[in-house]
Write a protein that holds these residues in place. Structure first.
Motif, PDB file in Angstrom:
ATOM      1  N   GLU A  87      -0.526  14.999   9.854  1.00  0.00           N
ATOM      2  CA  GLU A  87       0.119  14.758   8.558  1.00  0.00           C
ATOM      3  C   GLU A  87      -0.045  13.300   8.136  1.00  0.00           C
ATOM      4  O   GLU A  87      -0.296  13.005   6.961  1.00  0.00           O
ATOM      5  CB  GLU A  87       1.590  15.142   8.646  1.00  0.00           C
ATOM      6  N   VAL A  88       0.095  12.391   9.111  1.00  0.00           N
ATOM      7  CA  VAL A  88      -0.137  10.976   8.798  1.00  0.00           C
ATOM      8  C   VAL A  88      -1.591  10.756   8.403  1.00  0.00           C
ATOM      9  O   VAL A  88      -1.902  10.018   7.440  1.00  0.00           O
ATOM     10  CB  VAL A  88       0.240  10.106  10.018  1.00  0.00           C
ATOM     11  N   LEU A  89      -2.521  11.382   9.139  1.00  0.00           N
ATOM     12  CA  LEU A  89      -3.936  11.274   8.793  1.00  0.00           C
ATOM     13  C   LEU A  89      -4.204  11.814   7.399  1.00  0.00           C
ATOM     14  O   LEU A  89      -4.983  11.234   6.625  1.00  0.00           O
ATOM     15  CB  LEU A  89      -4.781  12.026   9.833  1.00  0.00           C
ATOM     16  N   SER A  90      -3.583  12.915   7.068  1.00  0.00           N
ATOM     17  CA  SER A  90      -3.788  13.516   5.747  1.00  0.00           C
ATOM     18  C   SER A  90      -3.374  12.554   4.642  1.00  0.00           C
ATOM     19  O   SER A  90      -4.109  12.362   3.653  1.00  0.00           O
ATOM     20  CB  SER A  90      -2.996  14.823   5.657  1.00  0.00           C
ATOM     21  N   GLN A  91      -2.231  11.907   4.799  1.00  0.00           N
ATOM     22  CA  GLN A  91      -1.781  10.956   3.785  1.00  0.00           C
ATOM     23  C   GLN A  91      -2.705   9.743   3.720  1.00  0.00           C
ATOM     24  O   GLN A  91      -3.007   9.234   2.630  1.00  0.00           O
ATOM     25  CB  GLN A  91      -0.346  10.516   4.105  1.00  0.00           C
ATOM     26  N   ALA A  92      -3.155   9.289   4.914  1.00  0.00           N
ATOM     27  CA  ALA A  92      -4.040   8.125   4.919  1.00  0.00           C
ATOM     28  C   ALA A  92      -5.373   8.437   4.254  1.00  0.00           C
ATOM     29  O   ALA A  92      -5.906   7.625   3.462  1.00  0.00           O
ATOM     30  CB  ALA A  92      -4.261   7.656   6.361  1.00  0.00           C
ATOM     31  N   VAL A  93      -5.943   9.596   4.560  1.00  0.00           N
ATOM     32  CA  VAL A  93      -7.230   9.980   3.956  1.00  0.00           C
ATOM     33  C   VAL A  93      -7.081  10.154   2.451  1.00  0.00           C
ATOM     34  O   VAL A  93      -7.933   9.708   1.658  1.00  0.00           O
ATOM     35  CB  VAL A  93      -7.747  11.267   4.623  1.00  0.00           C
ATOM     36  N   LEU A  94      -6.005  10.791   2.036  1.00  0.00           N
ATOM     37  CA  LEU A  94      -5.781  11.006   0.608  1.00  0.00           C
ATOM     38  C   LEU A  94      -5.618   9.674  -0.119  1.00  0.00           C
ATOM     39  O   LEU A  94      -6.195   9.456  -1.208  1.00  0.00           O
ATOM     40  CB  LEU A  94      -4.550  11.875   0.407  1.00  0.00           C
ATOM     41  N   SER A  95      -4.865   8.776   0.491  1.00  0.00           N
ATOM     42  CA  SER A  95      -4.668   7.465  -0.136  1.00  0.00           C
ATOM     43  C   SER A  95      -5.975   6.687  -0.199  1.00  0.00           C
ATOM     44  O   SER A  95      -6.298   6.060  -1.233  1.00  0.00           O
ATOM     45  CB  SER A  95      -3.623   6.678   0.651  1.00  0.00           C
ATOM     46  N   THR A  96      -6.746   6.733   0.884  1.00  0.00           N
ATOM     47  CA  THR A  96      -8.028   6.018   0.896  1.00  0.00           C
ATOM     48  C   THR A  96      -8.981   6.567  -0.156  1.00  0.00           C
ATOM     49  O   THR A  96      -9.637   5.806  -0.896  1.00  0.00           O
ATOM     50  CB  THR A  96      -8.656   6.136   2.289  1.00  0.00           C
ATOM     51  N   ALA A  97      -9.073   7.901  -0.234  1.00  0.00           N
ATOM     52  CA  ALA A  97      -9.973   8.509  -1.222  1.00  0.00           C
ATOM     53  C   ALA A  97      -9.509   8.210  -2.645  1.00  0.00           C
ATOM     54  O   ALA A  97     -10.332   7.927  -3.548  1.00  0.00           O
ATOM     55  CB  ALA A  97     -10.049  10.014  -0.992  1.00  0.00           C
ATOM     56  N   ARG A  98      -8.206   8.242  -2.859  1.00  0.00           N
ATOM     57  CA  ARG A  98      -7.681   7.968  -4.212  1.00  0.00           C
ATOM     58  C   ARG A  98      -7.956   6.522  -4.623  1.00  0.00           C
ATOM     59  O   ARG A  98      -8.416   6.256  -5.746  1.00  0.00           O
ATOM     60  CB  ARG A  98      -6.184   8.241  -4.215  1.00  0.00           C
ATOM     61  N   VAL A  99      -7.733   5.592  -3.719  1.00  0.00           N
ATOM     62  CA  VAL A  99      -7.985   4.180  -4.041  1.00  0.00           C
ATOM     63  C   VAL A  99      -9.468   3.957  -4.321  1.00  0.00           C
ATOM     64  O   VAL A  99      -9.855   3.233  -5.260  1.00  0.00           O
ATOM     65  CB  VAL A  99      -7.500   3.290  -2.892  1.00  0.00           C
ATOM     66  N   ALA A 100     -10.338   4.560  -3.510  1.00  0.00           N
ATOM     67  CA  ALA A 100     -11.783   4.393  -3.726  1.00  0.00           C
ATOM     68  C   ALA A 100     -12.202   4.952  -5.072  1.00  0.00           C
ATOM     69  O   ALA A 100     -13.008   4.333  -5.809  1.00  0.00           O
ATOM     70  CB  ALA A 100     -12.547   5.071  -2.592  1.00  0.00           C
ATOM     71  N   CYS A 101     -11.698   6.107  -5.443  1.00  0.00           N
ATOM     72  CA  CYS A 101     -12.042   6.706  -6.736  1.00  0.00           C
ATOM     73  C   CYS A 101     -11.528   5.834  -7.886  1.00  0.00           C
ATOM     74  O   CYS A 101     -12.222   5.658  -8.911  1.00  0.00           O
ATOM     75  CB  CYS A 101     -11.457   8.104  -6.832  1.00  0.00           C
ATOM     76  N   ASP A 102     -10.331   5.279  -7.701  1.00  0.00           N
ATOM     77  CA  ASP A 102      -9.800   4.401  -8.750  1.00  0.00           C
ATOM     78  C   ASP A 102     -10.680   3.177  -8.934  1.00  0.00           C
ATOM     79  O   ASP A 102     -10.972   2.742 -10.073  1.00  0.00           O
ATOM     80  CB  ASP A 102      -8.381   3.968  -8.393  1.00  0.00           C
ATOM     81  N   GLU A 103     -11.139   2.611  -7.817  1.00  0.00           N
ATOM     82  CA  GLU A 103     -12.000   1.426  -7.922  1.00  0.00           C
ATOM     83  C   GLU A 103     -13.316   1.760  -8.616  1.00  0.00           C
ATOM     84  O   GLU A 103     -13.826   0.984  -9.443  1.00  0.00           O
ATOM     85  CB  GLU A 103     -12.261   0.868  -6.526  1.00  0.00           C
ATOM     86  N   VAL A 104     -13.890   2.914  -8.283  1.00  0.00           N
ATOM     87  CA  VAL A 104     -15.165   3.289  -8.914  1.00  0.00           C
ATOM     88  C   VAL A 104     -14.983   3.493 -10.412  1.00  0.00           C
ATOM     89  O   VAL A 104     -15.800   3.030 -11.242  1.00  0.00           O
ATOM     90  CB  VAL A 104     -15.724   4.546  -8.245  1.00  0.00           C
ATOM     91  N   VAL A 105     -13.928   4.159 -10.816  1.00  0.00           N
ATOM     92  CA  VAL A 105     -13.693   4.406 -12.243  1.00  0.00           C
ATOM     93  C   VAL A 105     -13.409   3.099 -12.964  1.00  0.00           C
ATOM     94  O   VAL A 105     -13.898   2.853 -14.094  1.00  0.00           O
ATOM     95  CB  VAL A 105     -12.542   5.410 -12.411  1.00  0.00           C
ATOM     96  N   ASP A 106     -12.605   2.224 -12.341  1.00  0.00           N
ATOM     97  CA  ASP A 106     -12.315   0.935 -12.976  1.00  0.00           C
ATOM     98  C   ASP A 106     -13.593   0.113 -13.152  1.00  0.00           C
ATOM     99  O   ASP A 106     -13.804  -0.547 -14.193  1.00  0.00           O
ATOM    100  CB  ASP A 106     -11.308   0.152 -12.130  1.00  0.00           C
ATOM    101  N   GLU A 107     -14.449   0.143 -12.160  1.00  0.00           N
ATOM    102  CA  GLU A 107     -15.714  -0.589 -12.263  1.00  0.00           C
ATOM    103  C   GLU A 107     -16.600  -0.004 -13.363  1.00  0.00           C
ATOM    104  O   GLU A 107     -17.264  -0.747 -14.114  1.00  0.00           O
ATOM    105  CB  GLU A 107     -16.439  -0.534 -10.911  1.00  0.00           C
ATOM    106  N   PHE A 108     -16.616   1.309 -13.489  1.00  0.00           N
ATOM    107  CA  PHE A 108     -17.401   1.960 -14.549  1.00  0.00           C
ATOM    108  C   PHE A 108     -16.884   1.563 -15.920  1.00  0.00           C
ATOM    109  O   PHE A 108     -17.662   1.240 -16.831  1.00  0.00           O
ATOM    110  CB  PHE A 108     -17.341   3.468 -14.371  1.00  0.00           C
ATOM    111  N   LEU A 109     -15.563   1.581 -16.086  1.00  0.00           N
ATOM    112  CA  LEU A 109     -14.986   1.219 -17.385  1.00  0.00           C
ATOM    113  C   LEU A 109     -15.244  -0.244 -17.709  1.00  0.00           C
ATOM    114  O   LEU A 109     -15.476  -0.616 -18.871  1.00  0.00           O
ATOM    115  CB  LEU A 109     -13.482   1.499 -17.372  1.00  0.00           C
ATOM    116  N   LYS A 110     -15.202  -1.076 -16.673  1.00  0.00           N
ATOM    117  CA  LYS A 110     -15.437  -2.499 -16.893  1.00  0.00           C
ATOM    118  C   LYS A 110     -16.874  -2.760 -17.297  1.00  0.00           C
ATOM    119  O   LYS A 110     -17.150  -3.590 -18.195  1.00  0.00           O
ATOM    120  CB  LYS A 110     -15.083  -3.259 -15.618  1.00  0.00           C
TER     121      LYS A 110
END
Length: 658
Positions: A87-110
């Motif tokens: 369960e801890v791994l699941s939250q960590a993986v989800l958080s990591t994937a979400r942050v990475a996707c946010d960074e990619v989208v922010d970079e695209f918009l920029k």
């Protein structure tokens, strides 16, 4: 001319190849996640998180000799710990994937100068959708990585379980007997709560058996044989068998009676079915642990980046779509895999093979258990079995039970049969006191038997000694002495044999160093002295016999005429006139005749006693003919008057009824 052609072709070929390589490089840089800093770092972080979880076991096998309930409890605790970590791994993986996707989208918009309240053009929207489809494949890849990691964990756990229960092919599972000392092994109590600085590996350690199997038994009453209607021949055959048994094995039948011994069936706890069921439950629990992982692709936090499109399945590949989509979850995919099914099948095969070897091993316990059941029956019936037993029978029984003590002591407490620890400690502790209880019963019964036999013989001999040693004042006393002396002389050998039997029983106690009570010792001394005194008294009585016979023969001879004279007096009383007169009162006559009958019976008893004395003293036996005549006359007259009285009463009742 040829050189110029070659030169032109070479330059063209190099330019074309360089162009293609540039196009391929550009495509790889645009599509591969490793060339994106944010996504590459996210994938490395996910791999690192999975590697940390890799130290967690899904099936703990580091212990030895697990009881089934301890094994299940240990695995439940391991699964609880693994579930919390997943369960801890699941939250960590989800958080990591979400942050990475946010960074990619922010970079695209920029890069495209797209800011808040900016109205996007059609081309900008198409580019953003393309970028989101790229992130969708990234999320699927993350789920595939985690699913592959969890699948590896489950399969490795099953393979470790297979390795823990398997036995080398082509070798027999020969039982290895352990010593009778304390059992030195880890039975799983330590692994159920591992220390913080000790992380369970989940790998099977080849230092001992995995499961503990407890041996017990079930006793059932044997069925009686069917009886035929016509059983004369069978009965004769049974009588022959009984006679042969009584002649050939009498002592052995005194020790045990195999007729009523129950049939013994060995049983194992846990049974093969119970163990298979528990192991299956543990295996499926590992799948439930895996099922607790939340997939990134279907998470609500990442749904904004999921862009299903017609080409997704082709771009992501069939396997990735299946594992990342909703069609099949992680646990079902692992359960349907060939490696999972094969490992589970191998576990059952090895357990079945191990139980077969255990069944062969525990057959050695059947003879001791049957002996134990026989002993239970014998200990309760020792008094009836040896009430008149021979001393040799006691010695045989004692020797038999002492050998049983050694037999039961040699029964192993523990044995390693393949990957199983066979625990027969409780069975041995139950059987071992059995022959000791039988010996204790014999030790308590023997003094009682000696006392009863010796007391009975002492009373019998002791009652004879005063009579034989005394000086009889009367004929009757002498006759009693003479009869007692003759009986004692005839039974002296029997008395000595009975004394020898009791002494043999005492020797049994002495030979086995069993304590002899003081009252038993005193009784034996009295009995021995009494029989010796009886023999002396018989000799003294025989020495006086001639003198005493002369003395009392004269008294008997003088007494016979007195009896005859008394009989004549009775006959004179029978000649009275009232007896011959029919008019005499019936009651008076009957009363007189009854009195004469009583007097005559006393004379008759005295006559028989005198005749008995004459026979004992070896004198001519007096016939007393007058006694016979008087008896016939008395009986005739008494009968006549009784019949007359009955007729009178009958006639009176008939007249009254008329």
């Amino acid at each position: 001319r040829q050189y110029r052609r070659w030169k032109a072709f070479t330059v063209w070929k190099k330019g074309l190849r360089y162009g293609k390589m540039e196009a391929a490089s550009t495509r790889l840089e645009n599509n591969l996640f490793l060339f994106n800093v944010a996504l590459r770092q996210a994938l490395l972080t996910v791999r690192e998180e999975c590697a940390v979880l890799g130290s967690q076991a899904l099936v703990e096998l580091s212990g030895e000799g697990y009881r089934l309930d301890d094994f299940v409890r240990c695995q439940n605790m391991v699964h609880m710990e693994a579930r919390s970590k997943i369960e801890v791994l699941s939250q960590a993986v989800l958080s990591t994937a979400r942050v990475a996707c946010d960074e990619v989208v922010d970079e695209f918009l920029k890069e495209n100068n797209i800011v808040a309240n900016h109205k996007m053009t059609f081309m900008e929207r198409a580019s953003l959708r393309s970028e989101c489809r790229h992130l969708t494949r990234f999320l699927r890849l993350v789920d595939i990585m985690v699913a592959d990691f969890l699948r590896t964990m489950v399969i490795e756990a099953l393979q470790n379980l297979v390795a823990a229960v398997e036995w080398p092919a082509g070798t027999e599972m020969e039982p290895v007997i352990r010593g009778d000392g304390p059992l030195q092994l880890n039975d799983g109590t330590e692994t159920t709560s591992p220390k913080k600085h000790q992380k369970p590996t989940g790998k099977a350690v080849k230092r001992g058996p995995l499961f503990r199997i407890v041996v017990s038994y079930e006793a059932s009453t044997p069925r009686a044989p069917l009886k035929r209607q016509d059983s004369r021949d069978d009965k004769k055959e049974e009588d022959k068998i009984k006679d042969s048994r009584s002649k050939d094995a009498k002592d052995k039948e005194d020790v045990v009676d195999e007729g009523d011994v129950p049939e013994v069936t060995m049983s194992l706890s846990p049974s093969l079915e119970e163990l298979n069921t528990s192991v299956d439950g543990i295996i499926y629990d590992t799948l439930d642990v895996v099922r607790s992982l939340e997939k990134v692709f279907t998470s609500t936090e990442a749904e904004m980046y999921v862009m299903p499109a017609e080409g997704d399945e082709e771009d992501a590949g069939g396997d990735g779509a299946a594992q990342g989509g909703d069609a099949i979850d992680f646990a079902s995919a692992i359960r349907n895999s060939q490696a999972f099914s094969r490992s589970k099948e191998l576990v059952h095969q090895h357990l079945h093979k191990a139980y077969g070897a255990i069944q062969n091993y525990i057959q050695r316990f059947q003879p001791p258990i049957q002996t134990y059941l026989q002993n239970l029956k014998y200990a309760a019936e020792v008094a009836s079995r040896f009430e008149s037993g021979e001393a040799s029978g006691f010695q045989s029984a004692i020797a038999e039970y002492r050998s049983q003590v050694e037999l039961f002591s040699s029964v192993p407490k523990y044995a390693d049969v393949g990957v199983m620890l066979v625990d027969s400690e409780s069975l041995k502790e139950m059987m071992l006191p059995s022959p000791l209880a039988c010996l204790d019963s014999l030790q308590q019964f023997l003094p009682q038997l000696v006392t009863s036999k010796a007391q009975l013989l002492l009373e019998e001999v002791g009652s004879m000694n005063p009579v034989i040693a005394g000086d009889p004042p009367t004929v009757e006393a002498y006759v009693l002495k003479k009869k007692t002396k003759d009986k004692a002389a005839a039974g002296l050998d029997e008395f000595k044999e009975r004394l020898s039997y009791v002494q043999a029983l005492v020797r049994v106690l002495e030979d086995n160093s069993w304590p002899i009570q003081d009252n038993v010792k005193a009784l034996m001394r009295m009995l021995k002295d009494s029989i010796a005194q009886l023999e002396v008294n018989i000799q003294l009585a025989e020495g006086k016999e001639e003198e005493e016979v002369k003395k009392f023969s004269l008294l008997v001879t003088e007494e016979c005429p007195k009896v005859a004279k008394s009989a004549l007096l009775v006959r004179e009383q029978l000649d009275k006139a009232m007896i011959g007169d029919p008019k005499s009162p019936e009651e008076k006559v009957l009363k007189f005749l009854q009195q004469q009958e009583q007097d005559f019976n006393k004379l008759k008893e005295k006559k028989e006693k005198l005749q008995d004395y004459q026979a004992i003293l070896k004198l001519p036996i007096e016939e007393f003919e007058v006694m016979d005549e008087v008896g016939s006359d008395l009986n005739l007259k008494l009968r006549l008057w009784r019949d007359k009285s009955e007729w009178t009463k009958l006639r009176a009742s008939m007249l009254k009824s008329q």
